[in-house]
Each structure stands twice: as C-alpha cells, then as structure tokens.
Design a protein around this motif. Sequence first.
Motif, PDB file in Angstrom:
ATOM      1  N   ASN A  13       0.816  -1.225   0.000  1.00  0.00           N
ATOM      2  CA  ASN A  13       0.000   0.000   0.000  1.00  0.00           C
ATOM      3  C   ASN A  13       0.846   1.271   0.000  1.00  0.00           C
ATOM      4  O   ASN A  13       0.581   2.200  -0.757  1.00  0.00           O
ATOM      5  CB  ASN A  13      -0.914   0.009   1.234  1.00  0.00           C
ATOM      6  N   ILE A  14       1.856   1.301   0.868  1.00  0.00           N
ATOM      7  CA  ILE A  14       2.688   2.517   0.903  1.00  0.00           C
ATOM      8  C   ILE A  14       3.563   2.570  -0.349  1.00  0.00           C
ATOM      9  O   ILE A  14       3.694   3.631  -0.977  1.00  0.00           O
ATOM     10  CB  ILE A  14       3.560   2.584   2.177  1.00  0.00           C
ATOM     11  N   ASP A  34       9.516  -6.138  -4.843  1.00  0.00           N
ATOM     12  CA  ASP A  34       8.741  -6.872  -3.843  1.00  0.00           C
ATOM     13  C   ASP A  34       9.051  -8.363  -3.973  1.00  0.00           C
ATOM     14  O   ASP A  34       9.460  -8.817  -5.048  1.00  0.00           O
ATOM     15  CB  ASP A  34       7.239  -6.645  -4.024  1.00  0.00           C
ATOM     16  N   VAL A  81       5.549  -6.559   7.196  1.00  0.00           N
ATOM     17  CA  VAL A  81       4.114  -6.677   7.448  1.00  0.00           C
ATOM     18  C   VAL A  81       3.623  -5.443   8.191  1.00  0.00           C
ATOM     19  O   VAL A  81       4.370  -4.784   8.920  1.00  0.00           O
ATOM     20  CB  VAL A  81       3.762  -7.951   8.256  1.00  0.00           C
ATOM     21  N   GLN A 102      17.363  -8.777   5.215  1.00  0.00           N
ATOM     22  CA  GLN A 102      17.427  -9.073   3.767  1.00  0.00           C
ATOM     23  C   GLN A 102      17.562  -7.793   2.951  1.00  0.00           C
ATOM     24  O   GLN A 102      18.386  -7.696   2.042  1.00  0.00           O
ATOM     25  CB  GLN A 102      16.139  -9.785   3.305  1.00  0.00           C
ATOM     26  N   ASN A 121       7.689  -0.628  10.346  1.00  0.00           N
ATOM     27  CA  ASN A 121       7.520  -0.559  11.803  1.00  0.00           C
ATOM     28  C   ASN A 121       7.961  -1.849  12.502  1.00  0.00           C
ATOM     29  O   ASN A 121       7.971  -2.894  11.873  1.00  0.00           O
ATOM     30  CB  ASN A 121       6.038  -0.308  12.118  1.00  0.00           C
TER      31      ASN A 121
END
Length: 318
Positions: A13-14, A34, A81, A102, A121
């Motif tokens: 989303n970000i 990703d 996540v 990673q 976060n």
Amino acid sequence: IVRNKIALVGAGNIGGTLALLAGLKELGDVVLFDVVDGVPQGKALDIAQASPVEGFDASFSGASDYSAIAGADVVIVTAGVARKPGMSRDDLIGINTKVMNQVGAGIKEHCPNAFVICITNPLDAMVWVLREACGLPHNRVVGMAGVLDSARFRYFLAEEFNVSVEDVTAFVLGGHGDTMVPLVRYSAVAGIPVPDLIRMGWSTQEKIDQIVQRTRDGGAEIVGLLKTGSAFYAPASSAIQMAESYLKDKRRLLPCAAWLSGQYGIDGLYVGVPVIIGGDGVEKVVEIALTAEEKAMFDKSVGAVKGLIEVTRGLMQG
Ligand code: APR
C-alpha cells in the motif's frame, strides 16, 4: 542530465502510493521491488499508464530481484508486514527484523551510495536494524515517523483553529509509538505559538490535550477503521517530502528518526529529532532546549526505543 533513480523496496500500500507521488512530482525513474512476483510489475505498469494523463515523464518498472535497485539515489523501504486491529507496532518486530536484514543486504550490494529512508515498523528499531544490515554511514539512513506524526498533529490543529493546514506547523519528538512527544510550545499558526492561541481564546488546554492524545493514537485510529492494514497515504507523502529534500538539496528541517551520537545526551540510538536533510543526507541534528517536563517525556520515549532495540538484538543473535 540523467534522471534520479528511486528504488521502493516493498510494493504494498505505501510502496504503490510512493511510486505514484514520485511520478506526480517528477522526482525520477522509479523501481518497485517486492518478494511477491507480479505485484511490483503490475503497479509499475498501472502508474506508467497514468503518466500520459497526468503529464509526467519517468520510467516505472517492477522487480523481485535486488539487482534492479542497482545505482538508486534514494531507497525507500516499506517491506514487511503492517498492523491489524489490536496489534501494536511492536508486535511486528520478529518478522520485520528478518525482512530488514534481507533488505539491508540488498542495499549493501547494489546501492551503497544511496540515501535510505525506512518506513517499516516498529520504526525506531527497524531503521536501526536496516542501518546495521546495510552498513551505510549513519547520516545516509533515516527513519520516517516525525513528518507523519507532525502532519497528523497539524491536521487536527488546523481543524480546531479553522485555518489552512498550510499555516500550521507542529513539532513531534521521540519514538514513533505511544510515547511520542508532541511539542505544543513549538507548534504554531503562522508563527503564533499554540499556548498564545489558547490565551487568545482560540482553543482550550483541554481541547489541545485531546488533540495531543489523538495524535499519539493517530496510527491506531486508522488501523481500527481500515481493519485490513494500516495508514498509507500520509506515510507515503511524508517520506516523499524527505526524499525531495535530499534530491533537491532543499535543507528542510524535518523531524525524523535519526542516529544520535551524543545529541540530546543519547549515544548510539535512532530517535525522532529535528534534522536538516540536504544533498549530503542528514546534515545536522538540531538540538532544541526542552523543559523539564518535555525532557521527562522524551526520556520515557527513548527508554521505549531502547527496549525495542534490546529485543531486536536478541533476535539478530538468535
Ligand atoms: N522483501 C521485500 N518485500 C517484502 C518482504 C521482503 N522480505 N516481505 C514482505 N514484503 C512486501 C509485501 O509483499 C508487501 O507487498 O512488503 C509489502 C508491504 O506492504 P503492505 O502489507 O501493503 O504494508 P504497507 O501498508 O505498505 O506498510 C509497510 O510500513 O508503516 C509501515 O507498519 C507498516 O511495517 C509496515 C510497512
């Protein structure tokens, strides 16, 4: 002139919102990375197809191989996540520590000269892990939290005073968590400090106290509404402001999670403080004088960040 290259590690989303904003502001060519193959490629193609309508020129690509981020000028990290209702940012620490290791290795190998902005976060601990893992100089790895927290504070203050958000400046110190320290004294409308505005009858201390608390809980309020994830529009805007200050050498003074080596009496931690971001990365940590009460709140917040890092250290050794 060759365009700047912006690598977005995490195309959720970000990440997707960051790519769109980087395009709209023509900050440079964008690579989305990703681990889920197809998502970064799909988002890149979708945004590229918006470019003729919006009128921006930049290339957009997606990848799930770290070689794609090679030579990036800026890397913005959102991999990992996000929270669900009932979770605190700290609940994400185990899985996101592994992800930061990673990502850090990928940055170390492919773009050791980048300016790196971490959003994942729990922020103050994850930016620490990311810096350890990538080995870049501390002034080139920074965390995004304060711009977002102060944007939330600014928005609520603008609503309360019924003035333009543009005229409201606000200040938030400390960690990105329940212990963050919104500094009312340094928050203002066109230079008029909030305590003066209270004296002028524009608001009351009680209302400002409520706004401070709503700011602290700003992320949780949105998680509670969305239910399937956490905030992404305002976090993306905030990180883009930091990236732009670096790429354009604007030297903006922004609250960020920055490495402290003695400033504010703290050595060897990432904590939210005002910094100047310019072409050399974090060029200066600005040390403002705190009242005894503010200092106590700041120290409590620093204590929370230290606790998180201890947990992370354990995870990295184990
Ligand atoms: N490497 C790269 N990407 C990864 C990895 C990894 N090891 N693990 C997960 N990802 C990707 C996911 O596939 C997903 O696309 O990270 C992306 C995260 O996106 P979202 O789940 O949509 O989360 P988002 O809302 O973007 O937030 C990302 O920022 O604000 C913080 O708390 C938030 O930690 C969260 C992060």
